[in-house]
Design a protein around this motif. Structure first.
Motif, PDB file in Angstrom:
ATOM      1  N   LYS A  68     -24.695  -0.510  18.682  1.00  0.00           N
ATOM      2  CA  LYS A  68     -25.731  -0.981  17.770  1.00  0.00           C
ATOM      3  C   LYS A  68     -26.653   0.164  17.356  1.00  0.00           C
ATOM      4  N   GLN A  88     -16.540   3.717  10.803  1.00  0.00           N
ATOM      5  CA  GLN A  88     -16.321   2.860   9.637  1.00  0.00           C
ATOM      6  C   GLN A  88     -15.563   1.595  10.037  1.00  0.00           C
ATOM      7  N   LYS A  89     -14.567   1.740  10.896  1.00  0.00           N
ATOM      8  CA  LYS A  89     -13.768   0.605  11.346  1.00  0.00           C
ATOM      9  C   LYS A  89     -14.586  -0.346  12.218  1.00  0.00           C
ATOM     10  N   GLY A  91     -17.898  -0.431  12.397  1.00  0.00           N
ATOM     11  CA  GLY A  91     -19.097  -0.888  11.697  1.00  0.00           C
ATOM     12  C   GLY A  91     -20.372  -0.417  12.351  1.00  0.00           C
ATOM     13  N   CYS A  92     -20.375   0.845  12.827  1.00  0.00           N
ATOM     14  CA  CYS A  92     -21.591   1.376  13.453  1.00  0.00           C
ATOM     15  C   CYS A  92     -22.000   2.678  12.764  1.00  0.00           C
ATOM     16  N   ARG A  93     -23.205   3.089  13.030  1.00  0.00           N
ATOM     17  CA  ARG A  93     -23.733   4.323  12.461  1.00  0.00           C
ATOM     18  C   ARG A  93     -23.073   5.531  13.133  1.00  0.00           C
TER      19      ARG A  93
END
Length: 503
Positions: A68, A88-89, A91-93
């Motif tokens: 997160k 990217q896969k 979904g995190c920074r």
């Protein structure tokens, strides 16, 4: 730890982002070497490198609260793209700290996958130190490029794929070595499942941290590393990768840049793919191993670890590939300035193919020729030198002479008798703005530059040949300037090729 890594590799999460790459037979190289050569095509991964395996396996195993907040890493190349794709896969920074000298093609590749690029410092070490600061400041999780059990396990999935695809006997598997993550994962798995298979690491001669560390029984820190094979240019291997390599790696092989260039050409001829220098290390080491052990009829596997090649390096690779394969002799031949001499020279060369020819009138008595000649066997070079000498044509074999191969082929004919007290040095300049001005500022003396030749080979440094007129009574001051400059340098004032063509 063997069983622990075996299970970690078997349970590694990599196929959300990675593909199972093919293990391909190399027909041309196999025929030439007299062995069955297979190539594990990690250059076919979505980011053109194996690095996304370890990056994703590390990140997918992080706690939800860590993801997160996001992840951070330092990299100038393939690992950066792997982390960006994994983020990217998931979904995190993802924050990627890259040196300011990083080519735009790599910066853009990371940005295109949503990575936040922070440019800092001139080297990986500078970027790494800055990334550690940002990790604390922004409470990010650091994804190490090699020295992490989850990263190592991710890379180890390559070994599982190889052994699943090829249950028949394998003599050895060859891996490029930078920080050691790839070879640690492969060796841990192979030695647990099929311990009779040798695992052999390959390093560039000027980036041999693992070789020296295994020899000394402790991790060695290199003062500097050659950057041609930049994907494997690491000053110190990891703690965990070194421990695993001590336990499981059978042998290390060193290869020079010419051998790497030859290996890039070998792979291209079989696959029509162009590997990056680090990606071709395994093939170069495999070839050297076959030659050293006079091996015949064995199955040998190399890891094609990456294909993120800078386009502007291709010229250098093409120039050096034939020399690296010992299929080109580079000679300096002196012929008398009289009718028929050139015809005699050409007659002695016979039907051999001339790959390069530079001629310039020298004086009334002799002419000097710089010539490249295609050969089939390395022994031909010495035989040709002796043949020419026997017919009264003094000849030097320059095939191993760095100044001749890098510079003189472009400067032949530049004698300057008026350049008194000329000292000639070869430098490696950092490839960044201000490097030349820094050189001139440090010089700070009224010495005349009598020769300057620079060539960008697409690496992270520029190769420069400089002639400076330094009176004998100022030699001590000049030596002090060289030490203060802090650029790698070599004194080439007595180089026979320089004396013949430029002195």
């Amino acid at each position: 730890m063997k069983n622990a890594y075996l299970e970690k590799i078997r349970n590694a999460r990599v196929y959300d982002v990675a593909i199972k790459t093919p293990l391909e037979f190399q027909a041309n190289l196999s025929a030439r070497l007299g062995n069955r050569i297979l190539l594990k095509r990690e250059d076919m991964q979505p980011v053109f490198s194996f690095k996304l395996r370890g990056a994703y396996n590390k990140m997918i195993n992080l706690p939800a609260e860590s993801l997160k907040c996001g992840v951070i890493t330092a990299s100038a190349g393939n690992h950066a793209q792997g982390v960006a794709l994994a983020a990217q896969k998931i979904g995190c920074r993802a924050v990627i700290v890259m040196p300011t000298t990083t080519p735009m093609i790599k910066i853009n590749a990371v940005k295109s996958r949503g990575g936040e690029v922070v440019l800092f410092g001139d080297s990986y070490s500078d970027a790494y130190a800055h990334a550690l600061k940002l990790e604390q400041q922004e409470k990010l999780s650091f994804v190490h490029p090699f020295d992490d059990p989850d990263v190592i396990a991710g890379q180890g999935t390559i070994a599982k794929e190889i052994l699943d695809a090829h249950p028949e006997p394998i003599e050895a598997i060859f891996c490029c070595v930078g920080g050691g993550g790839l070879i640690a994962g492969i060796a841990a798995y192979v030695k647990a499942v099929r311990p009779e298979i040798k695992v052999i690491g390959v390093e560039a001669t000027d980036a041999n941290a693992m070789t020296l560390s295994l020899q000394k029984g402790e991790r060695v820190m290199l003062d500097q590393v050659g950057l041609f094979a930049d994907g494997a240019a690491v000053k110190q291997v990891g703690e965990e990768t070194f421990r695993l390599s001590q336990e499981y790696v059978d042998e290390m092989i060193l290869v020079d840049n010419d051998a790497i260039c030859a290996a890039i050409k070998d792979v291209f001829e079989d696959t029509r793919s162009i590997l990056e220098p680090a990606g071709a290390l395994a093939t170069a080491g495999l070839k050297e191993y076959v030659k050293l052990h006079k091996m015949q009829g064995k199955t040998l596997i190399g890891i094609a670890s990456g294909a993120n090649m800078n386009f502007d390096r291709l010229r250098f690779v093409a120039e050096r590939a034939e020399i690296g394969e010992k299929r080109e002799a580079v000679l300096a031949v002196s012929i008398p300035e009289k009718p028929g001499s050139f015809k005699t020279f050409c007659h002695l060369i016979g039907d051999r193919s001339i790959t390069e020819f530079n001629y310039r009138y020298s004086d009334a008595t002799a002419a000097h020729i710089y010539v490249g000649i295609a050969i089939q066997d390395p022994k031909e070079s010495g035989e040709l030198v002796e043949l020419l000498k026997a017919h009264g044509l003094p000849t030097l074999d320059l095939s191993e002479n760095e100044v001749a191969k890098l510079h003189l082929r472009h400067l032949v004919g530049g004698h300057a008798p008026q350049a008194e007290h000329e000292c000639v040095y070869r430098f490696e300049f950092p490839e960044k703005p201000g490097a030349l001005m820094n050189f001139l500022d440090h010089m700070g003396h009224d010495w005349n530059i009598s020769l300057f030749h620079y060539r960008n080979h697409g690496a992270d440094f520029g190769r420069v040949l400089v002639g400076v007129q330094v009176p004998p009574n100022e030699q001590d001051e000049f030596k002090q300037f060289l030490e203060n400059l802090n650029y790698p340098y070599w004194d080439e004032s007595e180089n026979p090729a320089y004396k013949l063509f430029l002195g």
